[in-house]
Scaffold this motif. Structure first.
Motif, PDB file in Angstrom:
ATOM      1  N   TYR A 105      29.353 -44.413  -6.614  1.00 41.56           N
ATOM      2  CA  TYR A 105      29.403 -44.087  -8.036  1.00 41.56           C
ATOM      3  C   TYR A 105      30.778 -44.462  -8.579  1.00 41.56           C
ATOM      4  CZ  TYR A 105      25.277 -41.018  -7.546  1.00 41.56           C
ATOM      5  OH  TYR A 105      24.032 -40.502  -7.304  1.00 41.56           O
ATOM      6  N   GLN A 106      30.801 -44.999  -9.792  1.00 41.25           N
ATOM      7  CA  GLN A 106      32.047 -45.209 -10.515  1.00 41.25           C
ATOM      8  C   GLN A 106      32.200 -44.059 -11.501  1.00 41.25           C
ATOM      9  OE1 GLN A 106      32.288 -48.914 -12.676  1.00 41.25           O
ATOM     10  NE2 GLN A 106      34.528 -48.908 -12.628  1.00 41.25           N
ATOM     11  N   THR A 107      33.170 -43.188 -11.265  1.00 41.77           N
ATOM     12  CA  THR A 107      33.276 -41.937 -12.000  1.00 41.77           C
ATOM     13  C   THR A 107      33.915 -42.138 -13.377  1.00 41.77           C
ATOM     14  OG1 THR A 107      35.499 -41.298 -11.266  1.00 41.77           O
ATOM     15  CG2 THR A 107      33.665 -40.838  -9.754  1.00 41.77           C
ATOM     16  N   PRO A 108      33.794 -41.142 -14.252  1.00 43.67           N
ATOM     17  CA  PRO A 108      34.430 -41.243 -15.572  1.00 43.67           C
ATOM     18  C   PRO A 108      35.939 -41.449 -15.495  1.00 43.67           C
ATOM     19  CG  PRO A 108      32.809 -39.496 -15.583  1.00 43.67           C
ATOM     20  CD  PRO A 108      32.926 -39.957 -14.161  1.00 43.67           C
ATOM     21  N   GLY A 109      36.563 -40.958 -14.417  1.00 49.98           N
ATOM     22  CA  GLY A 109      38.001 -41.129 -14.250  1.00 49.98           C
ATOM     23  C   GLY A 109      38.402 -42.433 -13.604  1.00 49.98           C
ATOM     24  N   GLY A 110      37.402 -43.259 -13.251  1.00 47.21           N
ATOM     25  CA  GLY A 110      37.690 -44.555 -12.650  1.00 47.21           C
ATOM     26  C   GLY A 110      37.624 -44.600 -11.138  1.00 47.21           C
ATOM     27  N   GLY A 111      37.377 -43.459 -10.507  1.00 47.53           N
ATOM     28  CA  GLY A 111      37.259 -43.455  -9.052  1.00 47.53           C
ATOM     29  C   GLY A 111      35.980 -44.141  -8.591  1.00 47.53           C
ATOM     30  N   ILE A 112      36.025 -44.732  -7.407  1.00 43.68           N
ATOM     31  CA  ILE A 112      34.848 -45.347  -6.787  1.00 43.68           C
ATOM     32  C   ILE A 112      34.560 -44.560  -5.520  1.00 43.68           C
ATOM     33  CG2 ILE A 112      33.788 -47.457  -5.935  1.00 43.68           C
ATOM     34  CD1 ILE A 112      34.645 -47.636  -8.838  1.00 43.68           C
ATOM     35  N   TYR A 113      33.559 -43.691  -5.584  1.00 45.99           N
ATOM     36  CA  TYR A 113      33.329 -42.738  -4.512  1.00 45.99           C
ATOM     37  C   TYR A 113      31.939 -42.902  -3.904  1.00 45.99           C
ATOM     38  CZ  TYR A 113      37.373 -40.307  -6.529  1.00 45.99           C
ATOM     39  OH  TYR A 113      38.618 -39.985  -7.016  1.00 45.99           O
ATOM     40  N   PRO A 114      31.838 -42.764  -2.573  1.00 40.53           N
ATOM     41  CA  PRO A 114      30.511 -42.767  -1.949  1.00 40.53           C
ATOM     42  C   PRO A 114      29.700 -41.559  -2.382  1.00 40.53           C
ATOM     43  CG  PRO A 114      32.207 -42.174  -0.353  1.00 40.53           C
ATOM     44  CD  PRO A 114      32.921 -42.590  -1.595  1.00 40.53           C
ATOM     45  N   SER A 115      28.388 -41.714  -2.301  1.00 38.97           N
ATOM     46  CA  SER A 115      27.492 -40.639  -2.717  1.00 38.97           C
ATOM     47  C   SER A 115      27.489 -39.494  -1.710  1.00 38.97           C
ATOM     48  CB  SER A 115      26.072 -41.172  -2.886  1.00 38.97           C
ATOM     49  OG  SER A 115      25.528 -41.500  -1.618  1.00 38.97           O
ATOM     50  N   ALA A 116      26.980 -38.355  -2.158  1.00 41.29           N
ATOM     51  CA  ALA A 116      26.855 -37.196  -1.278  1.00 41.29           C
ATOM     52  C   ALA A 116      25.950 -37.506  -0.089  1.00 41.29           C
ATOM     53  CB  ALA A 116      26.316 -36.002  -2.059  1.00 41.29           C
ATOM     54  N   THR A 117      24.866 -38.246  -0.337  1.00 44.83           N
ATOM     55  CA  THR A 117      23.958 -38.584   0.765  1.00 44.83           C
ATOM     56  C   THR A 117      24.614 -39.571   1.733  1.00 44.83           C
ATOM     57  OG1 THR A 117      22.920 -40.212  -0.711  1.00 44.83           O
ATOM     58  CG2 THR A 117      21.819 -38.096  -0.470  1.00 44.83           C
ATOM     59  N   THR A 118      25.438 -40.486   1.222  1.00 45.17           N
ATOM     60  CA  THR A 118      26.181 -41.392   2.099  1.00 45.17           C
ATOM     61  C   THR A 118      27.177 -40.603   2.945  1.00 45.17           C
ATOM     62  OG1 THR A 118      25.973 -43.256   0.564  1.00 45.17           O
ATOM     63  CG2 THR A 118      27.777 -43.349   2.151  1.00 45.17           C
ATOM     64  N   TRP A 135      36.249 -47.505   3.576  1.00 48.72           N
ATOM     65  CA  TRP A 135      35.053 -47.400   2.736  1.00 48.72           C
ATOM     66  C   TRP A 135      35.415 -47.399   1.253  1.00 48.72           C
ATOM     67  CZ3 TRP A 135      30.517 -43.921   4.731  1.00 48.72           C
ATOM     68  CH2 TRP A 135      30.154 -44.332   6.021  1.00 48.72           C
ATOM     69  N   TYR A 136      36.670 -47.129   0.964  1.00 45.62           N
ATOM     70  CA  TYR A 136      37.114 -47.069  -0.434  1.00 45.62           C
ATOM     71  C   TYR A 136      37.732 -48.391  -0.902  1.00 45.62           C
ATOM     72  CZ  TYR A 136      36.171 -42.117   0.029  1.00 45.62           C
ATOM     73  OH  TYR A 136      35.536 -40.910   0.224  1.00 45.62           O
ATOM     74  N   ASP A 137      37.723 -49.387  -0.024  1.00 44.20           N
ATOM     75  CA  ASP A 137      38.218 -50.725  -0.393  1.00 44.20           C
ATOM     76  C   ASP A 137      37.035 -51.543  -0.904  1.00 44.20           C
ATOM     77  OD1 ASP A 137      40.756 -50.054   0.482  1.00 44.20           O
ATOM     78  OD2 ASP A 137      40.363 -50.726   2.527  1.00 44.20           O
ATOM     79  N   ILE A 138      36.775 -51.444  -2.185  1.00 47.21           N
ATOM     80  CA  ILE A 138      35.621 -52.091  -2.799  1.00 47.21           C
ATOM     81  C   ILE A 138      36.037 -53.427  -3.415  1.00 47.21           C
ATOM     82  CG2 ILE A 138      33.757 -51.847  -4.470  1.00 47.21           C
ATOM     83  CD1 ILE A 138      33.700 -49.821  -2.166  1.00 47.21           C
ATOM     84  N   PRO A 139      35.367 -54.536  -3.062  1.00 45.68           N
ATOM     85  CA  PRO A 139      35.690 -55.827  -3.674  1.00 45.68           C
ATOM     86  C   PRO A 139      35.594 -55.748  -5.195  1.00 45.68           C
ATOM     87  CG  PRO A 139      34.178 -56.116  -1.840  1.00 45.68           C
ATOM     88  CD  PRO A 139      34.281 -54.629  -2.083  1.00 45.68           C
ATOM     89  N   PRO A 140      36.630 -56.204  -5.896  1.00 47.36           N
ATOM     90  CA  PRO A 140      36.647 -56.105  -7.372  1.00 47.36           C
ATOM     91  C   PRO A 140      35.432 -56.747  -8.035  1.00 47.36           C
ATOM     92  CG  PRO A 140      38.812 -56.724  -6.541  1.00 47.36           C
ATOM     93  CD  PRO A 140      37.867 -56.779  -5.371  1.00 47.36           C
TER      94      PRO A 140
END
Length: 259
Positions: A48-61, A250-255
């Motif tokens: 998910y891309q959050t309102p604050g700009g974070g890129i976080y894995p899902s709860a199920t992940t 896991w938090y290194d997401i290709p732009p």
């Protein structure tokens, strides 16, 4: 959205179930869907891309990282890949159709659940009968949540007052409903959502409620499993520390994925 056939039947015959009114409680000003960025998959993980700009894995992940997949792998080998895919697809559709019908029911929107849910309408009815008795009011349906502290995001089925207590409620649709001990992963998922909700809105959620419907037409009502959020917080924080330590990449997401 209901099918044309379902809407036509609804207009001609009317709803088959008397609609109970569930009041919406304006507990807090919710972050709108429009504030969120995209949801996407990367390396078989949901983000998910959050309102604050974070890129976080899902709860199920997040929870899937701690799961033992050995049984699932053995099951797929036993039944064959094609049959396993068919069963999984059927289960996913069952869950999606039941969830959608319950959302419409709680919001009081016209919807022909019997036509739209089809062969699994009896499982929808198991959930509905419990909601009619125990759901007091609702705050949000399918609401997206996140935690900057945990660096995890997700979407809760229902945030509500259930039996008088502020709760995270999740629907489960099972071939067989087991014991409370079998609900551990679901309780952990609910605890994640509760922690996210408290971080986002400053309101403490008291309970996690799991409604578990069973693929058995003799069953009248979904089983109700309730636990206190506080019981699971320490375990979540411990799991989260390990998760972040072991999965920094896991938090290194290709732009390019975020364009």
């Amino acid at each position: 959205m209901a099918s044309l056939a379902g809407l036509k039947r609804l207009m001609e015959e009317g709803p088959t179930i008397v609609q109970r009114s569930f009041p919406k409680k304006e507990l807090v000003e919710l972050v709108p869907e429009s504030a969120w960025g995209q949801t996407f998959h990367h390396n078989d993980r949901r983000y998910y891309q959050t309102p604050g700009g974070g890129i976080y894995p899902s709860a199920t992940t997040f929870l899937g990282y701690f799961s033992d997949d050995k049984y699932l792998i053995e099951w797929r080998k036993r039944v064959g890949e094609a049959e396993a895919d068919r069963i999984v697809e059927r289960s996913c559709k069952r869950g999606e159709d039941i969830h959608k019908a319950l959302e419409h029911y709680i919001e009081g929107l016209p919807y022909d659940a019997e036509a739209e849910v089809g062969e699994f309408h009896f499982m929808y009815e198991q959930h509905r009968r419990v909601l009619d008795k125990d759901l007091d009011s609702w705050i949000a349906i399918e609401h997206a949540l996140y935690s900057d502290a945990l660096k995890v995001a997700g979407r809760s089925d229902l945030i509500c007052y259930f039996r008088g207590r502020l709760s995270i409620l999740d629907y489960k649709n099972k071939n067989y409903v087991g014991r409370t001990d079998d609900m551990t992963e679901y309780f952990l998922q609910g605890a994640l959502y509760a922690i996210m909700f408290e971080e986002m809105y400053g309101v403490k959620v008291e309970d996690i409620v799991i409604l578990a419907a069973e693929d058995d037409k003799k069953v009248e009502k979904a089983q109700v499993f309730i636990t206190k959020v506080d019981k699971w917080k320490d375990q979540i924080y411990s799991m989260n520390q390990r998760f972040l330590n072991e999965n920094a990449d896991w938090y290194d997401i290709p732009p390019l994925l975020l364009l």
